[in-house]
Design an enzyme around this catalytic site. Sequence first.
Site, PDB file in Angstrom:
ATOM      1  N   GLY A 109     -33.701   2.780 -38.356  1.00 47.68           N
ATOM      2  CA  GLY A 109     -34.509   1.799 -38.952  1.00 47.68           C
ATOM      3  C   GLY A 109     -34.891   1.538 -36.970  1.00 47.68           C
ATOM      4  CD  GLU A 119     -32.287   6.702 -40.514  1.00 46.66           C
ATOM      5  OE1 GLU A 119     -31.984   7.783 -40.134  1.00 46.66           O
ATOM      6  OE2 GLU A 119     -33.240   5.750 -40.231  1.00 46.66           O
TER       7      GLU A 119
HETATM    8  C1  3H9 Z   1     -31.006   3.252 -41.551  1.00 48.15           C
HETATM    9  O1  3H9 Z   1     -32.085   2.327 -40.899  1.00 48.15           O
HETATM   10  C2  3H9 Z   1     -32.407   2.852 -42.741  1.00 48.15           C
HETATM   11  C3  3H9 Z   1     -34.074   2.855 -42.406  1.00 48.15           C
HETATM   12  O2  3H9 Z   1     -34.057   4.204 -41.907  1.00 48.15           O
HETATM   13  C4  3H9 Z   1     -34.490   2.906 -43.339  1.00 48.15           C
HETATM   14  C5  3H9 Z   1     -34.354   1.470 -44.244  1.00 48.15           C
HETATM   15  C6  3H9 Z   1     -35.798   0.986 -45.454  1.00 48.15           C
HETATM   16  N1  3H9 Z   1     -25.291  -2.573 -40.658  1.00 48.15           N
HETATM   17  O3  3H9 Z   1     -19.091   1.366 -34.873  1.00 48.15           O
HETATM   18  P1  3H9 Z   1     -18.772  -0.063 -34.394  1.00 48.15           P
HETATM   19  C7  3H9 Z   1     -20.904  -2.570 -37.140  1.00 48.15           C
HETATM   20  S1  3H9 Z   1     -29.426   3.553 -42.035  1.00 48.15           S
HETATM   21  C8  3H9 Z   1     -24.786  -2.723 -39.990  1.00 48.15           C
HETATM   22  O4  3H9 Z   1     -16.929   0.088 -34.383  1.00 48.15           O
HETATM   23  P2  3H9 Z   1     -19.436   1.258 -31.954  1.00 48.15           P
HETATM   24  C9  3H9 Z   1     -19.964  -1.450 -37.841  1.00 48.15           C
HETATM   25  O5  3H9 Z   1     -19.846  -2.390 -39.014  1.00 48.15           O
HETATM   26  C10 3H9 Z   1     -29.035   2.814 -39.940  1.00 48.15           C
HETATM   27  N2  3H9 Z   1     -23.541  -3.063 -40.083  1.00 48.15           N
HETATM   28  O6  3H9 Z   1     -19.225   0.188 -33.053  1.00 48.15           O
HETATM   29  C11 3H9 Z   1     -18.924  -2.715 -37.231  1.00 48.15           C
HETATM   30  O7  3H9 Z   1     -17.777  -4.038 -37.575  1.00 48.15           O
HETATM   31  P3  3H9 Z   1     -16.594  -4.617 -37.868  1.00 48.15           P
HETATM   32  C12 3H9 Z   1     -29.182   3.736 -39.625  1.00 48.15           C
HETATM   33  C13 3H9 Z   1     -23.483  -2.061 -38.539  1.00 48.15           C
HETATM   34  O8  3H9 Z   1     -19.518   0.330 -30.796  1.00 48.15           O
HETATM   35  C14 3H9 Z   1     -19.327  -3.042 -35.607  1.00 48.15           C
HETATM   36  O9  3H9 Z   1     -20.862  -3.013 -35.942  1.00 48.15           O
HETATM   37  N3  3H9 Z   1     -28.400   3.611 -38.319  1.00 48.15           N
HETATM   38  C15 3H9 Z   1     -24.402  -1.166 -38.436  1.00 48.15           C
HETATM   39  O10 3H9 Z   1     -18.398   2.464 -31.780  1.00 48.15           O
HETATM   40  C16 3H9 Z   1     -19.160  -2.030 -34.201  1.00 48.15           C
HETATM   41  O11 3H9 Z   1     -19.465  -1.220 -34.849  1.00 48.15           O
HETATM   42  C17 3H9 Z   1     -27.167   3.764 -38.242  1.00 48.15           C
HETATM   43  O12 3H9 Z   1     -26.934   4.665 -39.234  1.00 48.15           O
HETATM   44  C18 3H9 Z   1     -25.566  -1.144 -39.509  1.00 48.15           C
HETATM   45  N4  3H9 Z   1     -26.672  -0.061 -38.851  1.00 48.15           N
HETATM   46  O13 3H9 Z   1     -20.661   2.195 -32.174  1.00 48.15           O
HETATM   47  C19 3H9 Z   1     -25.884   3.669 -37.032  1.00 48.15           C
HETATM   48  N5  3H9 Z   1     -23.766  -0.547 -37.450  1.00 48.15           N
HETATM   49  O14 3H9 Z   1     -16.711  -4.739 -35.855  1.00 48.15           O
HETATM   50  C20 3H9 Z   1     -24.800   3.037 -37.667  1.00 48.15           C
HETATM   51  C21 3H9 Z   1     -22.674  -1.081 -36.984  1.00 48.15           C
HETATM   52  O15 3H9 Z   1     -17.055  -5.604 -38.748  1.00 48.15           O
HETATM   53  N6  3H9 Z   1     -23.664   2.416 -36.439  1.00 48.15           N
HETATM   54  N7  3H9 Z   1     -22.466  -1.921 -37.684  1.00 48.15           N
HETATM   55  O16 3H9 Z   1     -15.961  -3.520 -38.302  1.00 48.15           O
HETATM   56  C22 3H9 Z   1     -23.301   3.056 -35.767  1.00 48.15           C
HETATM   57  O17 3H9 Z   1     -23.401   4.253 -35.666  1.00 48.15           O
HETATM   58  C23 3H9 Z   1     -22.226   2.660 -34.488  1.00 48.15           C
HETATM   59  O18 3H9 Z   1     -21.922   1.680 -34.660  1.00 48.15           O
HETATM   60  C24 3H9 Z   1     -22.562   2.347 -32.974  1.00 48.15           C
HETATM   61  C25 3H9 Z   1     -22.062   1.350 -31.928  1.00 48.15           C
HETATM   62  C26 3H9 Z   1     -23.277   3.865 -32.789  1.00 48.15           C
HETATM   63  C27 3H9 Z   1     -23.749   1.372 -33.187  1.00 48.15           C
END
Ligand code: 3H9
Length: 690
Positions: A102, A125
Amino acid sequence: MSEVMKFDVEDGIGVITIDSPPVNALGVNTRRGIAEGLDKAWADKSVKAIVLICAGRTFFAGADISEFGKPPQPPSLPELLEYLETSPVPIVAAIHGTALGGGLETALHCHYRIATPSAKAGLPEVHLGLLPGAGGTQRLPRIIGVPAALEIITSGRHAPAKEALELGVFDALSEEGNLRGDAIAFARKIVAENAPLVRVRDRQDLVEEHRGNTKIFEDFRKKNARRFRGFNAPESIIKCIEAAANLPYEDGVKEERRLFTELHDGVQSQAQRYVFFAERQTSKIPDVPKDTPTRNVKSIGVIGAGTMGGGIAMNFLNTGAPVVLVEQTQEALDRGISVIRRNYENSAKRGRLTAEQVGQRMSLITPSTDYQDLGASDLIIEAVFETMEIKKDVFGKIDQIAKDGAILASNTSYLDLDEIAASTNRPEDVIGLHFFSPANVMPLLEIVRGKKTGKDLINTAMKLAKKIGKTPVLSRVCHGFIANRVMTVRGVQADAMILEGVSPEEIDRVIYEYGFAMGPFRMRDLVGLDVIGRGSNEKTVASELVARDRLGQKKNGGYYDYDENRNATLSPIAMDIIREVAADKGIKQAPNATEEDIVARLLYPVVNEGARILDEGVAIRGSDIDIACIKGYNWPVYRGGPMFWADTVGLDRIVSKLNGLAEAYGDAFAPSPFLVKLAKEGKRLSEVST
Ligand code: 3H9
């Protein structure tokens, strides 16, 4: 007044800054914050253009995954982005960190995009069992073309800034530390040039090119059939991109919404979203808070240069750490080192490493046949033969040599770590670091906590795991720890079923259809039957195969015969052996198992063993068991692991089937009292946290 949004005006440019740690996920407060920022900017007639930027470590990392499955709160992301696109003045997305999902879709609704050189962009996603649901599948192909969009969205990979710029996702790159300044300057230039409000949705050229072209999509499906097998999301993504090529934008978006909702409500995405959070939970240990001290680990010693020791060493060499590699004989040492070199050279051949990097890594190894050389190592990992006597002898020796404060680790897969630790005078410095074979590839690291293991060791090991790219899972001491213990019961039942007359091929087929890369017998043939059966004196099908020099794929075939292309056909010799062993044991063969029977017989005991492990406190969470099975045994991620899967099947149903199996086959199947209790209370195994 939004708490996550700040608005200010600089040189006629309105700057909307969002600050919603940790990753600026687009949860309800962030969405409302952006809307509020837009209203402010539009109300201010001095504002000629807008910069949308994030504070903290990253641009929006996507929708807030924790909101999925809960009642929606307006504005939804698609609603917000439609609103944003009505802007009368140009909006420039200023991107740093990772613009994902998103987050990238938000940027694709802006009129221009500028990013730092270290930024990355992607639509990941698919890893959550979803598709980009806020216009991503319709917009990305309009900018980068259909073939590139198919690849990027179905892989979910994060494209580096340079590539994103070349593809046209980004319009410009900023200086690394000056994103805000450069974005404002970029916006001012657009205003000065009276540049148009570029709306991605209006671009048609790159999608029109493929209108009515079914071949490109069919070819893509065929080419990736193996990679996509079992997953629902990739096919839905392809359909959306097909819609982008064939339909007007508005209709394409409707199709995207429909397919997004279908995936979102399906069990695969629920499982994959669960896995996303479960993976990030494993390093959170209730009695080892984040601020527990850690030990400095700069230099490593590895004892044993066999397959396991070599693989373990590679993990650390890859991070630039020097490794002292110790073997008993020069010959074994030379062999071990040449295997490491060959592995690195193979990576170089595949373009993953340069020749220089191979040289660098090899130069970090100090080969030795003398334990004394381990004296300076901060962490010493033993990967010697799996018998208690040998392990104790090794630990006794390293206790004499290791410096004060060194961490003494065992890679044992089954043995009692406390007994090993007791052979030293410093059991608080002893920990289990259980790697899975091949140790340089498999992403699981079980961290085994002995009765006396220091908390600082546990915290250090958790951090170290992350550094070497592994997912850590904490286990208490028991025979086999978590992953091997729960998965062993699957193998036991597979062995029992073939003696009852079900063919190994049928079992392998059912397990493959369930989603594993291969069934247990194909797996054994691949790993080598001599390796699997080691240490057992019982007459089994595997031991009989080995006795006839059938070691699996590497020699004469095993359960299967293999042709020169490794195509497998069930071996008549193996079938004879199965009948022979069954007759010896007095087992009557009656091959009448259904698919459902095979799944229940092989996998319900895994669930049961998982419940026992939780009850005993060996694992601290149900979700840790799932991660151990996914990362250590390739349990299909879209099933969520055995605990989550059991919850989707229904614990009542599993308990009742286990009771039936116990009646038919004996007490080994009796459901654990803990499982029965959870089932009665309507609780979920995947949510157990001790
Ligand atoms: C989407 O976007 C759908 C849309 O197309 C349509 C909508 C209608 N949400 O991974 P980390 C938290 S789907 C909530 O350890 P890093 C994570 O749980 C989404 N929380 O850090 C953690 O919490 P905690 C598409 C999130 O530096 C903390 O942030 N996007 C989200 O190793 C730190 O995360 C993705 O799939 C989130 N979206 O990596 C991206 N993202 O500290 C998903 C993270 O309490 N995220 N958290 O355990 C990632 O790939 C990695 O987190 C990122 C950072 C690369 C960003």
